[in-house]
Design an enzyme around this catalytic site. Structure first.
Site, PDB file in Angstrom:
ATOM      1  N   GLU A 255      -0.011 -83.672 -17.935  1.00  0.00           N
ATOM      2  CA  GLU A 255       0.513 -83.003 -16.554  1.00  0.00           C
ATOM      3  C   GLU A 255      -0.758 -82.738 -15.696  1.00  0.00           C
ATOM      4  OE1 GLU A 255       2.816 -79.001 -14.973  1.00  0.00           O
ATOM      5  OE2 GLU A 255       3.343 -79.901 -16.730  1.00  0.00           O
ATOM      6  N   HIS A 278       7.412 -79.463 -12.890  1.00  0.00           N
ATOM      7  CA  HIS A 278       6.649 -78.057 -13.539  1.00  0.00           C
ATOM      8  C   HIS A 278       7.090 -76.993 -12.258  1.00  0.00           C
ATOM      9  CE1 HIS A 278       4.194 -75.876 -16.530  1.00  0.00           C
ATOM     10  NE2 HIS A 278       5.084 -75.101 -16.144  1.00  0.00           N
TER      11      HIS A 278
END
Length: 314
Positions: A255, A278
């Site tokens: 990520e 997220h």
């Protein structure tokens, strides 16, 4: 006291700190590589997702406190903080409702294929027949793995949906309407939805591996809004392909740390996988609650040196 806030933080609470004669440096665009230089002369670092690595801690000549404006502290090098005797604190439970809301949102989105509906409409396609075969969540079995603050908030909402809820945790599960399970073999084969709410530790790393995915029923919904490390991503991808799992993720391997930019992942190739950015804790309500707790921690430390919610050894 001089504080560096290296992630987004509500202006109202920055002003509150300043009104208490605290020198605040606010730079929400800082990344892991920027922190060692930016934090070298501060007394306290406040972060959300920005990584506080060993170099930052070692170069922090005046560093006395690190605060994670959130729950998990896996983005902070606890071992390096321990070596220098620097307290690390967090804000447990303050974002639990926000993460639970996203979890339920992903369940519904996967069951009703809401993103696919919207994309087809935007592209001028009408596929009512394709999207008229959802299962629905009422009466379905949900397995919650990790029954802390977030897991409990998920359970409340799932019970209101009429779901049959099971939960597993390292401590005894005592919650009205929720059945405790101890072995994955008992529940995963009957679970329609599995939702993960675990910290990243050596014990949880790759916990969801090929063996656990093999236990799940074909077409089950799997959701992870906790930490990417608890899932073996290759095993997950294979399960999506072989068992038609429907997957909702708010975290994934690789990520990006930056707030904007490009992203590349093998998960992008999979039809049944929805990935959010997220954002589990990213509601205004949650950020206000976290900011209030962060300010409380700072003011307590300034007043008498007490570190509220300390997570590392003294």
């Amino acid at each position: 006291m001089r504080i560096l806030i290296a992630d987004k933080f509500p202006e109202t609470f920055i002003q509150q700190l300043k009104e208490n004669n605290i020198d605040v440096i606010y730079n929400p665009k800082l990344g892991e590589k920027d922190l060692p230089e930016a934090a070298k002369d501060v007394d306290c670092i406040v972060v959300r997702s920005t990584i506080v690595n060993a170099e930052t801690i070692e170069k922090g000549t005046n560093l006395k406190l690190i605060i994670r404006a959130g729950a998990g502290v896996n983005n902070i090098d606890i071992q390096a903080a321990n070596k220098k005797g620097i307290p690390v604190s967090n804000c447990p439970g303050k974002n639990a409702i926000a993460v639970a809301e996203l979890t339920i949102g992903l369940m519904i989105a996967l069951d009703r294929r809401i993103p696919h509906n919207v994309i087809d409409f935007k592209q001028g396609k009408w596929n009512k027949g394709e999207y008229s075969n959802a299962q629905g969540l009422f009466g379905k079995t949900l397995a919650i793995v990790g029954f802390g603050n977030i897991g409990k908030e998920v359970a409340k909402r799932a019970l209101a949906f009429g779901m049959n809820v099971y939960a597993k945790d390292i401590v005894k599960v005592e919650f009205d309407g929720v059945k405790e399970f101890s072995n994955f073999e008992e529940v995963l084969p009957i679970a329609d939805v599995i939702s993960v709410h675990l910290p990243a530790t050596s014990e949880t790393k790759n916990l969801f591996n090929e063996n656990l995915f093999n236990l799940m029923k074909n077409g089950a919904i799997f959701i992870n809004t906790s930490r990417a490390d608890v899932v073996d991503e290759d095993a997950l991808i294979n399960a999506v392909k072989e068992k038609n799992l429907k997957v909702g993720l708010d975290v994934f391997k690789g990520e990006p740390e930056e707030k904007t930019g490009t992203v590349s992942s093998k998960l992008q190739e999979l039809e049944n996988v929805y990935v959010t950015h997220h954002i589990g804790a990213s509601t205004e309500q949650a950020q206000t609650a976290v900011a209030e707790e962060t300010v409380r921690i700072i003011l307590s430390y300034v007043k008498d040196g007490t570190v509220i919610n300390r997570v590392n050894k003294k």
